[in-house]
Design a protein around this motif. Structure first.
Motif, PDB file in Angstrom:
ATOM      1  N   THR A 196      14.171  -6.357  -2.825  1.00 29.77           N
ATOM      2  CA  THR A 196      14.714  -7.567  -3.462  1.00 29.77           C
ATOM      3  C   THR A 196      13.631  -8.636  -3.541  1.00 29.77           C
ATOM      4  N   ASP A 253      11.769   0.103  -9.720  1.00 31.41           N
ATOM      5  CA  ASP A 253      12.428  -0.109  -8.439  1.00 31.41           C
ATOM      6  C   ASP A 253      12.475   1.243  -7.735  1.00 31.41           C
ATOM      7  N   GLN A 256      15.120   3.761  -3.789  1.00 34.51           N
ATOM      8  CA  GLN A 256      15.803   5.010  -3.433  1.00 34.51           C
ATOM      9  C   GLN A 256      14.911   6.244  -3.615  1.00 34.51           C
ATOM     10  N   SER A 307      11.394  -0.688  -0.153  1.00 35.59           N
ATOM     11  CA  SER A 307      11.749  -1.300   1.145  1.00 35.59           C
ATOM     12  C   SER A 307      11.390  -0.351   2.278  1.00 35.59           C
ATOM     13  N   LYS A 325      14.465   1.862   4.044  1.00 34.92           N
ATOM     14  CA  LYS A 325      15.064   3.055   3.428  1.00 34.92           C
ATOM     15  C   LYS A 325      14.158   4.275   3.604  1.00 34.92           C
TER      16      LYS A 325
END
Ligand SMILES: Cc1ncc(COP(=O)(O)O)c(C=O)c1O
Length: 403
Positions: free
Chosen positions: A93, A198, A201, A221, A224
């Motif tokens: 984010t 992004d 995931q 991140s 994750k």
């Protein structure tokens, strides 16, 4: 090389809830952390705790060395050409906000930003804010009836609009669908636009090589990918990062400061104002060491467990699956016909099974699927076939209970 059974390396997974062994199927929200990550952070606080880059003393030198070594480790991990291209953030984010703020001076009225309509809100709202600041427009890229990003519609949008930036997810946090970034980068670049990815995931499930992918920016991140919360990365080409307007200003990022004006330092510090998350960066370094030490078969086994999860869910007639394809990874989205997703989640939780229910920070995707929310089961390197069996048996029990 790690030889122990992977589940045994994660302390959180060694517990029971309501008398049931924890069955953790919410890795897409956050992964569990191996002992080695916990130890690395503990060691930093117990032995090396000091601020980085500024102390004239040995502790600070040790902390700085450990902290900067991780930057090189990350660059190596994602095959970034230069360690200065690794910008530490607090997570995806923050990375995407940093990028969207940074591009403020580079977009103009009526420029177009294309956004994946399956995107997480973190990859939508910052672009809307950028559009407000610059007069640019955000337009969604639709999905095919199979729930995949519609590459034909993307081409059409690129041909017909003054597109400056395309923002997409590498892997959907809800559906687990995978976008072919190399193909998309070539397409986007043909139209002189930039591609921001992004990777929240993707980073734990796929091998990410930013040079092979050919994108311009990549965000992820730490939490994750078996690392701690509070740390993440924005990677970008040096020349582009160097032009970004900083999101935050203050200490660490300056060259000179006076009341007649201030000048900023070089990358990466220019985009990293303030005391950084030092222990978290060190924890992220340990998470990368952990991933690098996994046996070569570990990711294949994880994908097999994931495919097994999809197949088992497919075999339950009362279940509706969304965009479940064999080449998906990490997460599978489903609903129990006629039941509210939250009820399913609560009943599973009573048996120690952790899944996620809701809109998954992807309301536009929920709208395009014509649902208000769904359940999501997601796997990690520690998930075993027996966890899937436990989950499916419990889910069948929930179906019996609710029918
Ligand atoms: C695809 C995707 N993007 C962005 C985010 C936001 O990540 P973070 O909360 O770590 O900033 C998530 C978190 O679930 C995600 O799945």
């Amino acid at each position: 090389m790690i030889n122990a059974p992977l589940t045994s390396l994660f302390p959180t997974l060694q517990q029971s809830l309501n008398g049931y062994p924890l069955c953790y199927l919410d890795t897409a929200a956050t992964s569990q952390k191996p002992e080695s990550v916990l130890q690395a952070m503990d060691h930093y606080y117990r032995s090396n705790n000091a601020n980085v880059h500024r102390g004239a003393h040995q502790l600070s030198a040790r902390a700085t060395t450990a902290y900067e070594a991780v930057r090189h480790k990350i660059a190596n991990f994602i095959n970034a050409p230069r360690a200065e291209e690794i910008i530490y953030t607090s997570g995806t984010t923050h990375s995407l906000n940093l990028l969207a703020q940074g591009l403020s001076g580079m977009l103009a009225n009526n420029d177009v930003i294309l956004v994946d309509s399956a995107a997480h809100h973190a990859n939508i709202v910052p672009w809307q804010e950028l559009a407000k600041r610059t007069g640019a427009k955000v337009m969604p890229i639709g999905l095919t009836p199979q729930g995949r990003l519609d590459y034909t519609e993307l081409t059409h949008l690129l041909v017909n609009h003054p597109v400056k930036l395309v923002a997409i997810s590498h892997v959907s946090n809800v559906l687990g669908t995978v976008n072919d970034i190399a193909v998309l980068a070539a397409l986007v670049h043909q139209h002189n636009a930039l591609l921001a990815v992004d990777g929240a995931q993707a980073i734990a499930h796929l091998s990410v090589d930013v040079q092979a992918l050919g994108c311009d920016f990549y965000a992820f991140s730490g939490h994750k990918m078996y690392g701690p919360t509070g740390v993440g990365v924005l990677w970008g080409h040096y020349a582009y990062l160097d032009k970004l307007q900083p999101l935050m200003t203050g200490g660490e990022m300056i060259e000179t400061v006076s009341f007649s004006g201030s000048t900023y330092g070089a990358l990466p510090n220019r985009l990293e104002a303030g005391t950084p998350p030092i222990a978290e960066v060190i924890g992220l370094g340990a998470a990368i060491d952990f991933i690098m030490a996994l046996p070569a078969t570990a990711k294949l086994q994880e994908q097999e467990v994931f495919n097994y999860l999809q197949q088992q869910l497919q075999s339950v007639p009362q279940i509706t699956l969304y965009a479940a394809h064999p080449d998906n990874t990490g997460a599978v989205a489903f609903n129990l016909k006629g039941e509210h997703h939250q009820d399913v989640g609560i009943l599973l939780d009573q048996q120690g099974i952790a899944i996620r229910c809701g809109h998954h920070c992807a309301q536009p995707l929920m709208n395009s699927l014509n649902i208000t929310g769904c359940c999501r089961a997601s796997v990690g390197i520690y998930t075993r076939r027996q966890d899937i069996d436990t989950f499916i048996t419990a889910l069948k029990g929930v179906i019996d209970l609710l029918s």
